[in-house]
Design a protein around this motif. Structure first.
Motif, PDB file in Angstrom:
ATOM      1  N   CYS A   5       0.839  -1.201   0.000  1.00  0.00           N
ATOM      2  CA  CYS A   5       0.000   0.000   0.000  1.00  0.00           C
ATOM      3  C   CYS A   5       0.877   1.255   0.000  1.00  0.00           C
ATOM      4  O   CYS A   5       0.599   2.212  -0.709  1.00  0.00           O
ATOM      5  N   ILE A  47      -4.394   3.224   3.777  1.00  0.00           N
ATOM      6  CA  ILE A  47      -5.589   2.403   3.639  1.00  0.00           C
ATOM      7  C   ILE A  47      -5.633   1.856   2.217  1.00  0.00           C
ATOM      8  O   ILE A  47      -5.484   2.617   1.257  1.00  0.00           O
ATOM      9  N   ALA A  48      -5.840   0.553   2.097  1.00  0.00           N
ATOM     10  CA  ALA A  48      -5.938  -0.056   0.772  1.00  0.00           C
ATOM     11  C   ALA A  48      -7.104   0.566   0.013  1.00  0.00           C
ATOM     12  O   ALA A  48      -8.190   0.758   0.564  1.00  0.00           O
ATOM     13  N   GLY A  49      -6.884   0.928  -1.236  1.00  0.00           N
ATOM     14  CA  GLY A  49      -7.926   1.507  -2.058  1.00  0.00           C
ATOM     15  C   GLY A  49      -8.145   2.999  -1.851  1.00  0.00           C
ATOM     16  O   GLY A  49      -9.091   3.565  -2.381  1.00  0.00           O
ATOM     17  N   MET A  50      -7.270   3.639  -1.094  1.00  0.00           N
ATOM     18  CA  MET A  50      -7.416   5.077  -0.844  1.00  0.00           C
ATOM     19  C   MET A  50      -7.130   5.858  -2.123  1.00  0.00           C
ATOM     20  O   MET A  50      -6.179   5.571  -2.844  1.00  0.00           O
ATOM     21  N   SER A  80     -10.690   9.672  -0.416  1.00  0.00           N
ATOM     22  CA  SER A  80     -11.784   8.732  -0.222  1.00  0.00           C
ATOM     23  C   SER A  80     -11.206   7.329  -0.093  1.00  0.00           C
ATOM     24  O   SER A  80     -10.187   7.000  -0.686  1.00  0.00           O
ATOM     25  N   ALA A  81     -11.893   6.523   0.729  1.00  0.00           N
ATOM     26  CA  ALA A  81     -11.505   5.130   0.928  1.00  0.00           C
ATOM     27  C   ALA A  81     -12.667   4.396   1.570  1.00  0.00           C
ATOM     28  O   ALA A  81     -13.379   4.965   2.400  1.00  0.00           O
ATOM     29  N   ALA A  82     -12.837   3.157   1.181  1.00  0.00           N
ATOM     30  CA  ALA A  82     -13.856   2.287   1.772  1.00  0.00           C
ATOM     31  C   ALA A  82     -15.237   2.951   1.778  1.00  0.00           C
ATOM     32  O   ALA A  82     -15.968   2.872   2.753  1.00  0.00           O
ATOM     33  N   GLY A  83     -15.573   3.646   0.692  1.00  0.00           N
ATOM     34  CA  GLY A  83     -16.890   4.251   0.569  1.00  0.00           C
ATOM     35  C   GLY A  83     -17.086   5.542   1.340  1.00  0.00           C
ATOM     36  O   GLY A  83     -18.189   6.070   1.378  1.00  0.00           O
ATOM     37  N   GLN A  84     -16.046   6.052   1.977  1.00  0.00           N
ATOM     38  CA  GLN A  84     -16.159   7.302   2.713  1.00  0.00           C
ATOM     39  C   GLN A  84     -15.293   8.365   2.047  1.00  0.00           C
ATOM     40  O   GLN A  84     -14.229   8.068   1.529  1.00  0.00           O
ATOM     41  N   THR A  85     -15.770   9.597   2.087  1.00  0.00           N
ATOM     42  CA  THR A  85     -15.044  10.721   1.515  1.00  0.00           C
ATOM     43  C   THR A  85     -14.808  11.751   2.614  1.00  0.00           C
ATOM     44  O   THR A  85     -15.674  11.962   3.451  1.00  0.00           O
TER      45      THR A  85
END
Length: 106
Positions: A5, A47-50, A80-85
């Motif tokens: 990451c 965070i993975a996917g950030m 944004s990450a895990a559906g949160q911004t």
């Protein structure tokens, strides 16, 4: 997992910095602003996917006796990450000893 990451995050930061330097419309006006944006992006949680979105800088009033090489900057960065911004704000100072950032309360 965090090593991968971190590698991805640093690759993205290098790509963003390269794009900023190639396009005058996207380029930060000075080296202090670029250094602050990169330092703030590096302090974000790993965070993975950030995804890092837009970033903005605003010069702050120069305090009396300020030892820095430029005025302190307020840096805002969207991510944004895990559906949160979120948008986080930081105070940044560039000195002879390096770049110092401190997250501001929202």
């Amino acid at each position: 997992m965090f090593d991968r990451c971190s590698l991805i995050m640093r690759t993205i930061l290098i790509a963003v910095a390269a794009m900023m330097s190639m396009s005058p419309a996207l380029a930060a006006p000075n080296a202090n602003e670029q250094a602050c944006i990169l330092k703030v992006a590096d302090t974000l949680p790993k965070i993975a996917g950030m995804n890092i979105g837009k970033s903005r800088t605003t010069p702050m009033p120069l305090p009396a006796g300020w030892p820095g090489s430029g005025p302190p900057l307020r840096v805002e960065i969207d991510w944004s990450a895990a559906g949160q911004t979120a948008t986080w704000a930081y105070l940044c100072a560039v000195s002879l000893n390096g770049v110092i950032v401190q997250r501001l309360a929202q």
